[in-house]
Scaffold this motif. Structure first.
Motif, PDB file in Angstrom:
ATOM      1  N   UNK A 184       0.851  -1.191   0.000  1.00  0.00           N
ATOM      2  CA  UNK A 184       0.000   0.000   0.000  1.00  0.00           C
ATOM      3  C   UNK A 184       0.883   1.237   0.000  1.00  0.00           C
ATOM      4  N   UNK A 185       0.328   2.331  -0.512  1.00  0.00           N
ATOM      5  CA  UNK A 185       1.021   3.606  -0.541  1.00  0.00           C
ATOM      6  C   UNK A 185       0.343   4.557   0.429  1.00  0.00           C
ATOM      7  N   UNK A 186       1.098   5.110   1.352  1.00  0.00           N
ATOM      8  CA  UNK A 186       0.589   6.122   2.273  1.00  0.00           C
ATOM      9  C   UNK A 186       0.840   7.485   1.623  1.00  0.00           C
TER      10      UNK A 186
ATOM     11  N   UNK B  56       0.725  15.594   7.757  1.00  0.00           N
ATOM     12  CA  UNK B  56       1.663  14.672   7.121  1.00  0.00           C
ATOM     13  C   UNK B  56       1.636  13.320   7.821  1.00  0.00           C
ATOM     14  N   UNK B  57       1.528  12.275   7.005  1.00  0.00           N
ATOM     15  CA  UNK B  57       1.509  10.922   7.534  1.00  0.00           C
ATOM     16  C   UNK B  57       2.927  10.469   7.869  1.00  0.00           C
ATOM     17  N   UNK B  58       3.080   9.873   9.050  1.00  0.00           N
ATOM     18  CA  UNK B  58       4.360   9.294   9.466  1.00  0.00           C
ATOM     19  C   UNK B  58       4.253   7.789   9.278  1.00  0.00           C
ATOM     20  N   UNK B  59       5.128   7.236   8.427  1.00  0.00           N
ATOM     21  CA  UNK B  59       5.039   5.817   8.068  1.00  0.00           C
ATOM     22  C   UNK B  59       5.142   4.931   9.296  1.00  0.00           C
ATOM     23  N   UNK B  60       6.033   5.283  10.242  1.00  0.00           N
ATOM     24  CA  UNK B  60       6.194   4.473  11.452  1.00  0.00           C
ATOM     25  C   UNK B  60       4.885   4.383  12.234  1.00  0.00           C
TER      26      UNK B  60
ATOM     27  N   UNK C 269      11.235   0.801   1.625  1.00  0.00           N
ATOM     28  CA  UNK C 269      12.522   1.485   1.719  1.00  0.00           C
ATOM     29  C   UNK C 269      12.430   2.531   2.811  1.00  0.00           C
ATOM     30  N   UNK C 270      13.565   3.128   3.140  1.00  0.00           N
ATOM     31  CA  UNK C 270      13.592   4.162   4.172  1.00  0.00           C
ATOM     32  C   UNK C 270      13.083   5.498   3.662  1.00  0.00           C
ATOM     33  N   UNK C 271      13.006   5.648   2.344  1.00  0.00           N
ATOM     34  CA  UNK C 271      12.606   6.927   1.761  1.00  0.00           C
ATOM     35  C   UNK C 271      11.150   6.915   1.340  1.00  0.00           C
TER      36      UNK C 271
ATOM     37  N   UNK D 169       4.304   0.599   2.118  1.00  0.00           N
ATOM     38  CA  UNK D 169       4.339  -0.383   3.205  1.00  0.00           C
ATOM     39  C   UNK D 169       3.962  -1.744   2.644  1.00  0.00           C
ATOM     40  N   UNK D 170       4.740  -2.751   3.006  1.00  0.00           N
ATOM     41  CA  UNK D 170       4.431  -4.123   2.630  1.00  0.00           C
ATOM     42  C   UNK D 170       3.806  -4.833   3.825  1.00  0.00           C
ATOM     43  N   UNK D 171       2.647  -5.409   3.597  1.00  0.00           N
ATOM     44  CA  UNK D 171       1.908  -6.108   4.643  1.00  0.00           C
ATOM     45  C   UNK D 171       1.962  -7.606   4.343  1.00  0.00           C
TER      46      UNK D 171
END
Length: 798
Positions: free
Chosen positions: A60-62, A83-87, A218-220, A224-226
């Protein structure tokens, strides 16, 4: 004499460690050949008992609102675009709130299984005959494991000792469940053992969370892979799809909550302003009719009215801002149970306050998610709580500053209103009254238009709300990732090898008997004279003219070694003794003597074991007269030296067994015997009693030029080596050497059962004798498996 040791263990030690290991364990290969296949078979059973585990994965793409919004207009109105924080989203996707909703909507609080003979099988979808659906999902209690059977003809389900009709309800664990029958299930399937496991929604969600993994690609990037590990791929795909759907729905609901509250606030104000505006318009009509005024006012009055209208609108805006600040303050200090319900946020005009409120909302949401994962007193909870308290303090301080500025602005506007009001008061009375009413109308009308504008902006934002999650890869299945048969077989083979190696280790390393020649040479300084294998016949004579066997060659080799140890024409007396009885002194003495006779030497074999003489009986010599009779002067030297059936071999028999053999040996008569025997024979071999129980051998030291200590494989205790070494160090015997006797085969030689000696115990190597000597290998004709089992039994019996 020179004590020269002809052979040392270091001379033949193998430098390669792995070669040594191979040589140590290779003789036991049938044990390994039996143990490893058995363990491989159990590995196969264990592997087959494990259900295959697959991996369902999706990406999925945030979305980041700061990058590529839908339109500038919507971006300007989008108050939810923090802004969405991936963590944070990684935690949200694994939160119990989302997964409990997934479990509830998919009815995964009950699971149907088929209990097979080897493993259980989870049944799902078209593969499941029945589905248990709770009628009230708010209070589901688990009921554990319940077996059930299905009568397709009578359309009955027997469960919990009750017959339940199809598509009816049954009470399980204080929860009412509806039985939904799968009409597409293959009803011809028989011999299935069905059971159902009921869990609470919370525990079912926790089980999924334990197998669910979320990781950034990736870090950039914000992708997200589920992943979800599962035994039922279709079920995992349904869980991930429903998880994304629930995530999107909840996010849109949270976004629209603020817009809905703002709309409620504006609608309430519009109703009030509309009523006031209608009242003012009626007052104008009534006043004009009453005072008979025309429609127009003087220019000066209109100018005053315009100013008052503008200032009144500003006063209304300031009042609305103050009301919004009060509601935000109430939200911060004493908010409702659901986070993110900030009231009338669209009416706030301060960007700093907007930012602080967004951070507060995000921190509160993250706190609630962490509480569902970690404990109340975890470090994450404590740090997030401190952050929220700090944000609340900053927001309240910001609200106080904004409110102070608004109050200053309100006073300035009130002063301007009062000034223009005083100017209007100077107008004629009738015009003044009309101007007052018109001013109220203009003010109410401006407020009405302002509220309508804000209402449209809020409604547009409400209608355009979309989730910040975009599915870029639908759930797909890969695997199975376990069980990996290769790993099971590797572990099984390793366990089989270790079991066999352990048996060998226990048998040899933890045995307190001497098993290897190295044991002797490592713990003593005594030279090595020879090595004799275990005889396979009851005949005490194993060497004679023309015989070419392993054991005969070993006696010939020992005869040669004695020359290196100092045996010559002047030093020709050999004494053979041991530490304990039964180590083969008499057997070695007879065959060593025969080996010397084969070289043409005349050999005297002296039976000085006066307590338990054996030589005479073994060589079939008369035992009536012997050494003891000579010592007591009842026989002559000629009477006690007796010829045997073997050429050049004579026996000096023991004679009558005396009650005091030790005292007889130290008498001068015994010395006379020794002197006369040495004078008559080329080689004299003395067979004496063991030194452990009695001291007879110690008394014969001065008569022997060479002392052979018998050490028998798997019989001589290792503790005796220390005693032998002390004898050598204290020089209690002349020219000591040891003979390693009774060496049996190492390991398990399939088909031989002790008939051959391909690998001895001397150093762990073979004896070095090829089949050119004419040995015959006699094999038992048994099936391989039976031979293996028989050999293993022999090993354990040893």
């Amino acid at each position: 004499m020179n004590e020269k040791q002809p052979f040392k263990s270091s001379d033949i030690n193998e430098s390669n460690f792995f070669v040594q290991i191979l040589q140590n364990y290779l003789p036991y290969w049938p044990l390994f050949a039996l143990s490893i296949p058995i363990c491989l078979f159990f590995a196969f059973i264990c592997c087959r008992a494990q259900a295959p585990v697959y991996v369902a994965s999706a990406k999925i793409l945030i979305k980041d609102p700061d990058k590529g919004g839908d339109s500038k207009v919507l971006d300007a109105l989008n108050i939810f675009g923090e802004k969405k924080i991936v963590e944070n989203e990684l935690i949200v996707l694994r939160s119990s709130i989302l997964l409990e909703s997934v479990v509830s909507e998919l009815d995964f609080y009950t699971t149907v299984y088929n209990e097979g003979n080897v493993r259980k099988e989870e049944l799902y979808g078209d593969n499941s005959p029945i589905k248990f659906i709770a009628t009230n999902k708010d209070n589901i209690v688990g009921f554990g494991k319940l077996y059930f059977t299905i009568d397709w003809n009578k359309q009955l389900v027997f469960i919990n000792n009750t017959y339940v009709p199809f598509d009816s309800t049954v009470l399980l664990g204080n929860t009412l469940y509806r039985l939904e029958i799968n009409q597409f299930y293959n009803r011809n399937v028989i011999n299935k053992k069905y059971y159902v496991v009921g869990s609470s929604i919370e525990s079912a969600a926790a089980a999924i969370i334990g197998r669910l993994k979320t990781n950034p690609v990736t870090n950039v990037a914000t992708v997200i892979e589920v992943k979800l590990e599962t035994e039922v791929p279709e079920k995992a795909e349904a869980i991930i799809a429903k998880l994304f759907e629930t995530y999107q729905r909840n996010e849109i609901d949270e976004k629209n909550e603020t817009a809905r509250k703002t709309l409620d606030f504006i609608d309430g104000r519009l109703q009030l302003v509309t009523a006031q505006l209608d009242s003012v318009e009626n007052n104008i009509q009534t006043y004009r009719a009453k005072e008979s005024l025309s429609e127009s006012l003087p220019d000066q009055a209109k100018e005053y009215l315009t100013r008052i209208t503008v200032y009144s609108e500003k006063m209304s805006e300031v009042g609305i801002q103050l009301d919004v600040l009060e509601q935000i303050k109430d939200y911060v200090t004493d908010k409702g149970a659901k986070p993110g319900t900030v009231p009338s946020l669209l009416l706030n005009q301060d960007p700093i306050l907007d930012k602080l409120l967004s951070e507060l909302y995000e921190s509160e949401f993250l706190l609630n998610q962490n509480k569902s994962i970690t404990g109340e007193k975890s470090n994450e909870i404590v740090l997030e709580t401190e952050k929220i308290n700090r944000l609340k303090s900053d927001i309240l301080e910001n609200i106080a500053n904004i409110k102070a500025n608004l109050l200053v602005e309100k006073r300035d506007v009130e002063d301007a209103l009062n000034l223009n009001q005083s100017l209007i008061n100077q107008l004629p009375e009738k015009e003044k009254g009309l101007l007052d009413i018109s001013r109220q109308q203009a003010v109410k009308n401006g407020i009405y238009l302002y509220l309508l504008q804000k209402r449209e902006e809020t409604a547009l934002s409400y209608a355009s709300a979309i989730a910040d999650l975009k599915i870029i890869d639908n759930p797909s299945i890969s695997g199975p990732i376990s069980p990996i048969a290769q790993n099971f077989y590797i572990i099984g083979a390793l366990i089989g090898f270790l079991i066999a190696a352990g048996v060998v280790l226990i048998k040899e390393q933890f045995n307190n008997k001497v098993l290897f020649r190295d044991d002797v040479q490592e713990k003593t300084n005594i030279p090595f004279a020879g090595e004799i294998i275990q005889a396979t016949t009851k005949n005490p004579i194993v060497i004679y003219e023309g015989r070419k066997s392993i054991i005969a060659e070993q006696f010939r080799s020992m005869r040669t070694n004695l020359n290196y140890l100092g045996l010559d024409d002047k030093h020709k007396t050999i004494m053979i003794t041991s530490c304990i009885p039964g180590e083969g002194k008499s057997f070695v003495a007879i065959n060593l003597a025969i080996s010397f006779t084969l070289t043409g030497k005349k050999v005297a074999l002296m039976e000085v074991d006066l307590r338990r003489p054996k030589l005479s009986k073994l060589l079939l010599v008369n035992t009536d007269v012997g050494i003891t009779n000579y010592i007591v002067k009842k026989a002559t030297i000629k009477d006690i030296i007796k010829e045997t059936s073997i050429p050049n071999l004579y026996v000096v028999s023991a004679g009558t067994i005396p009650p005091n053999p030790t005292e007889l040996i130290i008498r001068p008569e015994f010395k006379e015997i020794m002197d006369q025997v040495k004078a008559q024979f080329d080689i004299v071999i003395i067979d004496t009693a063991p030194v452990g129980p009695v001291t007879d051998a110690l008394l014969l030291k001065d008569y022997a030029d060479l002392t052979l200590f018998m050490i028998r494989h798997d019989r001589t205790p290792k503790i005796m080596l220390r005693i032998i070494n002390e004898y050598h160090a204290q020089n209690k015997f002349n020219n000591m050497a040891f003979v390693f006797n009774g060496v049996k085969k190492r390991g398990i030689m399939v088909g031989t059962l002790g008939k051959t000696y391909g690998s001895g115990y001397g150093y762990g190597y073979g004896y070095g004798y090829g089949y050119g000597y004419g040995y015959d290998v006699k094999k038992e004709k048994l099936p391989l498996l039976k031979r293996l089992i028989k050999e293993v039994k022999v090993l354990f019996n040893k």
